[in-house]
Design an enzyme around this catalytic site. Structure first.
Site, PDB file in Angstrom:
ATOM      1  N   ASP A  13     -52.392 -60.565 -41.586  1.00 60.94           N
ATOM      2  CA  ASP A  13     -52.598 -59.768 -42.797  1.00 60.94           C
ATOM      3  C   ASP A  13     -53.604 -58.644 -42.608  1.00 60.94           C
ATOM      4  OD1 ASP A  13     -50.843 -61.518 -44.084  1.00 60.94           O
ATOM      5  OD2 ASP A  13     -52.477 -62.900 -44.562  1.00 60.94           O
ATOM      6  N   LYS A  16     -50.652 -54.730 -40.589  1.00 62.13           N
ATOM      7  CA  LYS A  16     -49.690 -54.337 -39.545  1.00 62.13           C
ATOM      8  C   LYS A  16     -48.518 -53.550 -40.140  1.00 62.13           C
ATOM      9  CE  LYS A  16     -49.289 -58.711 -38.419  1.00 62.13           C
ATOM     10  NZ  LYS A  16     -50.392 -59.307 -39.175  1.00 62.13           N
ATOM     11  N   GLY A  17     -48.037 -54.023 -41.324  1.00 62.27           N
ATOM     12  CA  GLY A  17     -46.898 -53.365 -41.960  1.00 62.27           C
ATOM     13  C   GLY A  17     -47.204 -51.911 -42.258  1.00 62.27           C
ATOM     14  N   GLY A  40     -45.644 -61.570 -43.936  1.00 60.81           N
ATOM     15  CA  GLY A  40     -45.515 -60.781 -45.158  1.00 60.81           C
ATOM     16  C   GLY A  40     -46.182 -59.446 -44.894  1.00 60.81           C
ATOM     17  N   HIS A  41     -45.370 -58.408 -44.753  1.00 59.75           N
ATOM     18  CA  HIS A  41     -45.905 -57.083 -44.416  1.00 59.75           C
ATOM     19  C   HIS A  41     -45.712 -56.157 -45.613  1.00 59.75           C
ATOM     20  CE1 HIS A  41     -45.340 -58.048 -39.843  1.00 59.75           C
ATOM     21  NE2 HIS A  41     -46.140 -58.890 -40.454  1.00 59.75           N
ATOM     22  N   THR A  42     -46.815 -55.592 -46.083  1.00 62.16           N
ATOM     23  CA  THR A  42     -46.782 -54.772 -47.298  1.00 62.16           C
ATOM     24  C   THR A  42     -46.862 -53.297 -46.943  1.00 62.16           C
ATOM     25  OG1 THR A  42     -48.117 -56.536 -48.246  1.00 62.16           O
ATOM     26  CG2 THR A  42     -47.836 -54.547 -49.588  1.00 62.16           C
ATOM     27  N   GLN A 223     -48.069 -62.245 -37.566  1.00 64.86           N
ATOM     28  CA  GLN A 223     -49.244 -63.110 -37.380  1.00 64.86           C
ATOM     29  C   GLN A 223     -50.286 -62.377 -36.515  1.00 64.86           C
ATOM     30  OE1 GLN A 223     -45.930 -64.935 -36.705  1.00 64.86           O
ATOM     31  NE2 GLN A 223     -45.970 -64.808 -38.916  1.00 64.86           N
ATOM     32  N   VAL A 299     -46.892 -64.021 -48.767  1.00 65.59           N
ATOM     33  CA  VAL A 299     -45.781 -64.970 -48.706  1.00 65.59           C
ATOM     34  C   VAL A 299     -45.984 -66.119 -49.678  1.00 65.59           C
ATOM     35  CG1 VAL A 299     -44.584 -66.607 -47.183  1.00 65.59           C
ATOM     36  CG2 VAL A 299     -45.243 -64.362 -46.320  1.00 65.59           C
ATOM     37  N   THR A 300     -47.177 -66.698 -49.695  1.00 60.69           N
ATOM     38  CA  THR A 300     -47.385 -67.920 -50.480  1.00 60.69           C
ATOM     39  C   THR A 300     -48.261 -67.693 -51.706  1.00 60.69           C
ATOM     40  OG1 THR A 300     -49.282 -68.468 -49.094  1.00 60.69           O
ATOM     41  CG2 THR A 300     -47.158 -69.419 -48.460  1.00 60.69           C
ATOM     42  N   ARG A 304     -56.820 -65.826 -49.801  1.00 61.84           N
ATOM     43  CA  ARG A 304     -57.260 -65.821 -48.406  1.00 61.84           C
ATOM     44  C   ARG A 304     -58.759 -66.065 -48.347  1.00 61.84           C
ATOM     45  NH1 ARG A 304     -54.132 -60.209 -47.674  1.00 61.84           N
ATOM     46  NH2 ARG A 304     -52.016 -60.980 -47.509  1.00 61.84           N
ATOM     47  N   THR A 413     -57.717 -46.358 -44.975  1.00 62.64           N
ATOM     48  CA  THR A 413     -58.709 -46.337 -46.052  1.00 62.64           C
ATOM     49  C   THR A 413     -58.125 -46.643 -47.439  1.00 62.64           C
ATOM     50  OG1 THR A 413     -58.386 -43.950 -46.245  1.00 62.64           O
ATOM     51  CG2 THR A 413     -60.195 -44.690 -44.823  1.00 62.64           C
TER      52      THR A 413
END
Ligand code: GDP
Ligand code: IMO
Ligand code: MG
Length: 429
Positions: A13, A16-17, A40-42, A223, A299-300, A304, A413
């Site tokens: 998290d 990366k997305g 889960g990539h946002t 991941q 995802v869940t 965090r 940013t």
């Protein structure tokens, strides 16, 4: 070599997305090479937010997407995601999405086993996403997987299901969970075949042709290094190799094709699920990071855990992951904090260590050694050039570079695609 691989340098998290989406403007192909719909990539583009789990993040820019053999693929999750992004106006189909024909499938028995195991572990649970990722990878190395290509061979499918059910039903029985019958699974797979097979492809050949044509390939990791099944905080890890080395095996290309490796790291640290987290915060600063950084799992939906940037851990991820340069994200979340801490090593049983030890007990016992830096006045939110950053923020970035022994190539940013500062062009090698 004009290819780029993007991997997580912490516990996932990291953004990366967003980074893959940004880089995808200059790539021809985006390849997922491991993980599954645990990711889960946002991606935020103006007013639109895309949440991708299986689809390579290049789909948003209309690039050719490839799901490599290193992924474990839940077909129901895939088609649900395709429907979701189509409803957002994206064009996704067999013309621009290829799935390696040797990709192992996640079937309904995999999440069932994942959840039954987690329930049986009780307090010691890994905190998995419950998506069946671990059991699906176990079947792959156990040589029992049903793979995409098997859908074209009904007799093979039937025989493989017998073998798979023998294994899974014994385990489910032992865990007191309901067993699976063969016929409904077989019917579902036969019904799936005409929908999934049009996407099936000899991906290695597609990528080889792309190489011959001088096309640019972006490998999108899921991941992160500290969740790697070999190099992470085992057993509190995912079940695949998340390091850049796996981009080759998980896509079907040679190691020389990987190119420049970017490690993505937040300007602080988060982790979702159980396991050691030496720089974790349990105070108001930790709560502030969680709220301001919107640290809830894509995802869940789980909150965090948040903590200070752990330079010792990211340095380790840089070495193991083969990271050439870092992308530091979420700098804006630290705006306004009077002082910042960076973990530079650990005390383990009275001994000072520069890296996280491998043993479970030792990892749990590791106490962080912090150095403190001043925070910055004003805001970095939305900054698009290095010159807009306060001097203290620049010092923080520079100190991180020294500690992790890798240059920062890009900064992020805000969640938005365009609020990105590129200091170097990763495609330039
Ligand atoms: P991934 O799994 O590595 O792709 O990361 P996720 O998408 O799961 O989580 C990163 C979250 O941070 C997402 O909600 C992003 O929109 C958001 N994000 C990414 N970069 C930045 C940034 O620089 N600043 C802020 N405030 N949010 C960011
Ligand atoms: P992205 O790609 C953060 C974590 C789970 C759990 C452990 C094992 O969005 O960064 P699994 O379901 O894989 O067997 O769970 O790994 N985990 C992630 N944490 N980001 C992810 O993906 C993750 N994928 C798995 O929370 O601790
Ligand atoms: Mg994520």
């Amino acid at each position: 070599m004009a290819n780029v691989a993007v991997i997580g340098a912490q516990w996932g998290d990291e953004g990366k997305g967003k980074v893959v989406d940004w880089l995808a403007s200059r790539a021809d192909i985006v390849v997922r090479f491991q993980g599954g719909h645990n990711a889960g990539h946002t991606l935020v583009v103006g007013n639109t937010t895309y949440k991708l789990s299986l689809l390579p993040s290049g789909v948003v820019r209309g690039k050719l997407g490839i799901i490599g053999n290193g992924v474990v693929l839940d077909p129901d999750a895939l088609f649900a995601e395709i429907e979701r992004v189509r409803a957002q106006g994206l064009d996704v189909g067999p013309h621009n999405l290829r799935i390696a024909e040797n990709t192992p499938l996640i079937l309904p028995l995999h999440p069932a086993l994942d959840r039954a195991r987690e329930a049986a572990r009780g307090e010691d649970k890994i905190g998995t996403t419950g998506r069946g990722i671990g059991p699906a990878y176990e079947d792959k190395v156990g040589r029992r997987s049903i793979r995409v290509c098997d859908l074209a061979e009904p007799a093979t499918l039937s025989a493989k299901l017998d073998e798979l059910l023998l294994h899974h039903n014994s385990l489910l029985r032992g865990l007191g969970a309901p067993e699976f019958g063969k016929q409904p699974l077989l019917d579902a797979l036969l019904a799936l075949a005409p929908r999934l097979l049009p996407y099936a492809s000899a991906v290695g050949e597609v990528l080889d042709a792309a190489r011959a044509e001088g096309k640019r390939v972006l490998f999108e990791g899921a991941q992160a290094v500290m969740l790697d099944v070999d190099h992470g905080t085992y057993p509190y890890v995912t079940s695949s190799n998340t390091v850049a080395g796996n981009a080759a095996a998980g896509a079907g290309v040679g190691p020389a094709q990987i190119g420049t490796v970017l490690g993505i790291a937040k300007a602080y640290a988060t982790r979702v699920g159980s396991g050691p987290f030496p720089s974790e915060l349990f105070d108001d600063v930790g709560r502030m990071l969680g709220e301001k950084g919107r640290e809830f799992g894509t995802v869940t939906g789980r909150p965090r855990r948040c903590g200070w940037f752990d330079a010792a851990m990211v340095r380790q991820a840089v070495k193991i992951g083969g990271v050439d340069g870092l992308v530091l994200t979420k700098l804006d979340v630290l705006d306004g904090l009077p002082e910042l801490k960076i973990c530079v090593g650990y005390k383990v049983d009275g001994e000072t260590m520069r890296r996280l030890p491998a043993g479970m007990r030792a990892q749990a016992a590791a106490e962080p050694i912090f150095e403190t830096m001043p925070g910055w006045p004003g805001s970095t939110f939305g900054a698009r050039s290095y010159g807009e950053l306060p001097a203290e923020a620049v010092k923080y970035v520079r100190r991180i570079e020294e500690l992790v022994e890798a240059p920062v190539m890009m900064l992020s940013t805000s969640p938005d695609r365009d609020d990105t500062i590129a200091l170097r062009d990763p495609f330039a090698g």
